[in-house]
Design a protein around this motif. Sequence first.
Motif, mmCIF file in Angstrom:
data_model
loop_
_atom_site.group_PDB
_atom_site.id
_atom_site.type_symbol
_atom_site.label_atom_id
_atom_site.label_comp_id
_atom_site.label_asym_id
_atom_site.label_seq_id
_atom_site.Cartn_x
_atom_site.Cartn_y
_atom_site.Cartn_z
ATOM 1 N N UNK A 166 -26.448 15.934 21.160
ATOM 2 C CA UNK A 166 -25.646 17.091 21.572
ATOM 3 C C UNK A 166 -24.242 16.633 21.962
ATOM 4 N N UNK A 167 -24.172 15.533 22.707
ATOM 5 C CA UNK A 167 -22.871 15.011 23.149
ATOM 6 C C UNK A 167 -22.043 14.544 21.953
ATOM 7 N N UNK A 168 -22.671 13.798 21.036
ATOM 8 C CA UNK A 168 -21.951 13.263 19.877
ATOM 9 C C UNK A 168 -21.442 14.380 18.964
ATOM 10 N N UNK A 169 -22.307 15.355 18.663
ATOM 11 C CA UNK A 169 -21.887 16.445 17.778
ATOM 12 C C UNK A 169 -20.864 17.355 18.464
ATOM 13 N N UNK A 170 -21.001 17.535 19.771
ATOM 14 C CA UNK A 170 -20.019 18.341 20.507
ATOM 15 C C UNK A 170 -18.664 17.656 20.508
ATOM 16 N N UNK A 171 -18.669 16.336 20.668
ATOM 17 C CA UNK A 171 -17.421 15.577 20.620
ATOM 18 C C UNK A 171 -16.784 15.678 19.229
ATOM 19 N N UNK A 218 -15.301 19.137 18.860
ATOM 20 C CA UNK A 218 -14.050 19.268 19.616
ATOM 21 C C UNK A 218 -12.894 18.591 18.876
ATOM 22 N N UNK A 219 -13.125 17.359 18.408
ATOM 23 C CA UNK A 219 -12.057 16.607 17.738
ATOM 24 C C UNK A 219 -11.678 17.207 16.381
ATOM 25 N N UNK A 220 -12.653 17.859 15.721
ATOM 26 C CA UNK A 220 -12.412 18.383 14.374
ATOM 27 C C UNK A 220 -11.847 19.803 14.374
ATOM 28 N N UNK A 221 -12.267 20.647 15.323
ATOM 29 C CA UNK A 221 -11.932 22.064 15.226
ATOM 30 C C UNK A 221 -11.179 22.642 16.428
#
Length: 268
Positions: A247-252, A255-258
């Motif tokens: 969850x943390x990795x995909x959320x990061x 955030x960085x992509x969109x």
Amino acid sequence: MALILKGSIKLYHYLNEDIVDERTRDWFLIGSPWPALALIIFYLFAVLKWLPNYMKDRPAYDLRTVIAIYNAFQIAFCAYVVYYSLRLGWLANYSLVCHPVDDGSHSVDYAWKVCYGYFAIKLIDLFDTVFFVLRKKQNQVSFLHVYHHFGMVAVAWGMVKWVPGGHMTLLVPINSFVHIVMYSYYLLTICNESYKKSIWWKKHVTQLQIVQFTILLVHFTVLAVAPDCPCPRIPAYILIPQNLFMVILFSDFYYRSYIKPNKVKKEN
């Protein structure tokens, strides 16, 4: 040193002999952890060292036809696993709160068609990274991508070996459904290049990934705290931090992509 060695051998026999599911212990790649571990190590060396070195002075391969066939196969295989996981388990008699490893009349079918089928899918998923490297898209071979792929092979292998049914297997239909959506998107981008320019497609696929891991995090936490549940809890204790990490990795990544690019645009 001798005590540590003795304890390690004892733990190995406990994990590989004492608590395995008797129905699956002799299945291909399941009896011993070493073949699956060797495949993971081979995968890591291949996508992080051997193939990048091979492609260093070569042009990117045009793999559109191969990838289109691969995506279509993944969609069909994932749909197969989702169908049987619902038919034999989650729409039949499985409980979302606490369901032990099934030993009913359909338990072997479930273990084979759902759990082992899912393990096979996770092995095939490793070709995602191979295709990235052969197309010279090494920037997409991120830590998140590689960790997620070999980590899911390990999770699926453990499911087949120790808990091929019951509470832990909810991740099979959820994750496989997400992959149906994801590979459908990939197939569309192969058939029509314009879809690659559509940010909202990619954005919602990532959102779906985050929702998936959040649901599974809650699901495994329910097992960890449920009183008097006969389902083994140790896998939940392992998968709770694993899913929280995802969850943390995909959320990061999201955030960085969109989100961050939009903030930068507004500030400029």
